[in-house]
Design an enzyme around this catalytic site. Structure first.
Site, short mmCIF file in Angstrom:
data_model
loop_
_atom_site.label_atom_id
_atom_site.label_comp_id
_atom_site.label_asym_id
_atom_site.label_seq_id
_atom_site.Cartn_x
_atom_site.Cartn_y
_atom_site.Cartn_z
CE LYS A 153 -4.04 -1.81 2.11
NZ LYS A 153 -3.86 -3.26 2.18
CB ILE A 154 3.26 2.70 2.41
CG1 ILE A 154 2.52 2.60 3.47
CG2 ILE A 154 4.36 3.70 2.39
CD1 ILE A 154 3.11 2.22 4.95
CG ASP A 173 6.54 -6.70 -2.61
OD1 ASP A 173 6.39 -7.86 -2.02
OD2 ASP A 173 5.95 -5.58 -2.01
N PRO A 206 7.71 -4.74 5.18
CG PRO A 206 6.45 -6.42 5.42
CD PRO A 206 6.78 -5.46 4.49
CB THR A 232 9.22 6.20 5.82
OG1 THR A 232 8.95 5.61 4.58
CG2 THR A 232 9.75 7.39 5.56
NE ARG A 234 7.81 -1.47 12.75
CZ ARG A 234 6.61 -0.76 12.60
NH1 ARG A 234 6.80 0.49 11.78
NH2 ARG A 234 5.63 -0.79 13.06
CG ASP A 258 9.71 8.66 10.51
OD1 ASP A 258 9.64 9.71 11.12
OD2 ASP A 258 8.53 7.94 10.69
CD GLU A 263 11.73 3.40 16.26
OE1 GLU A 263 10.73 3.33 16.50
OE2 GLU A 263 12.17 3.60 15.22
CG HIS A 295 8.33 5.42 14.46
ND1 HIS A 295 8.97 4.42 14.87
CD2 HIS A 295 7.20 5.33 13.76
CE1 HIS A 295 8.04 3.44 14.19
NE2 HIS A 295 7.17 4.08 13.41
#
Length: 333
Positions: A153-154, A173, A206, A232, A234, A258, A263, A295
């Site tokens: 989606k992103i 992908d 992911p 942006t 993980r 991000d 973190e 983040h």
């Protein structure tokens, strides 16, 4: 249903209350879920957690002993939850799979543009009334090759945005999206080929066993000299030590992130008055060609509203004896 909302932020509470409309009994606390705070869930039926909360096997077993039957994440990522243990204990887990892919992809674009056009350095100079233009040369995005790792989606939205800039698109992908190839001329290639040809690499995959430290010395060595990397997704998709080495030797021209692999316990908190012990993060922050945000790529009005609505929807489904389509089933991964 009594729900304890861990890691609740002042900016999201009004949205959750509005979405809830007093259907459920919500209790908000600032503390993140951890071994130290897990007992606070006693007396509740469900908990809601955020990306930085810990829900490993030990914590989930403790939640089970406290009577917790449901865990809903206020995020798309769920790598912080041990789904196997939850499944074995019949604890249902759900996430917010698509709160706003536009928010993340647009933030990735902002990082890219800020790095390419040296906006941070330029602004620093202007604050000192220095209007010199030396060392502020960027490049046109038009006709550049953008490698997009992860075209869900992103990643799909990122394809759309970069196509609008006139970029050539390469994708990687495990599941190819024919619509992206038809609409934006995205060409699917191997990961090695993407790294060899891309001027910019943007990560939208992911975090899994397969993608942990995906960006490492081996892949970096195959990349173009001066490549820009944007993450942006993980933090642990990138091997931080290897990326710093690439920045230091000039192989990587710039880095925009991000997220950060270590973190936890740092991001989402004001640590300005604390001694900083993470030497890798300190080194990254000091680099002029590195841009870090905390983040908050998801932090748009639309995304926060969608997160709240979906969170309450997931809980309401369970409360009414229904299954939510956002439920995460261990044996499907």
């Amino acid at each position: 249903m009594k729900v304890l909302v861990y890691s609740s932020k002042s900016f999201e509470i009004p949205h959750l209350k509005e979405a809830n409309k007093e259907k459920l009994q919500l209790t908000f606390i600032k503390e993140a879920l951890s071994l130290k705070t897990v007992t606070l869930a006693k007396g509740h039926d469900a908990i809601s957690i955020f990306a930085a909360d810990e829900a490993d096997s030990l914590i989930i077993k403790k939640l089970d002993s406290l009577g917790i039957k449901y865990i809903t994440l206020r995020s798309a990522g769920y790598d912080n939850v041990d789904l196997k243990t939850a499944s074995n204990l019949n604890i249902k887990v759900a996430n917010v799979p698509a709160y706003s892919p536009y928010a993340i992809a647009e933030h990735a674009t902002a990082l890219l543009l800020a790095l390419d056009r040296k906006l941070i350095e330029s602004n620093k100079r202007i604050s000192n009334f220095n209007f010199a233009q030396e060392n502020l040369i960027g490049f046109d995005l038009n006709n550049k090759t953008i490698g997009i790792i992860g075209t869900g989606k992103i990643g799909s939205v990122m394809c759309k945005i970069m196509h609008g800039f006139g970029c050539k698109l390469l994708g990687y992908d495990i599941k190819e999206n024919k619509e992206l190839a038809d609409s934006y001329q995205l060409q699917y290639v191997t990961l090695n080929t993407l790294c060899k040809k891309a001027d910019v690499i943007s990560l939208h995959t992911p975090l899994t066993i397969e993608t942990y430290h995906l960006i490492n010395n081996d892949l970096i060595s195959k990349m173009k000299e001066g490549v820009i990397i944007i993450n942006t997704a993980r933090g642990a998709i990138i091997n931080t030590e290897h990326i710093i080495a690439g920045l230091e030797n000039g192989k990587i021209g710039a880095l925009g992130i991000d997220v950060y692999e270590k973190e936890k316990g740092i991001f989402f908190n004001n640590n300005s008055k604390k001694a900083q012990k993470d030497n890798l993060l300190v080194k990254l922050i000091a680099m002029p060609n590195v841009l870090i945000t905390g983040h908050h790529a998801f932090l748009t009005y639309e995304a926060i509203t969608n997160i709240a609505n979906t969170t309450i929807y997931n809980l309401s489904c369970w409360n009414n004896g229904r299954t939510t389509e956002n439920e995460l089933i261990y044996n499907t991964f």
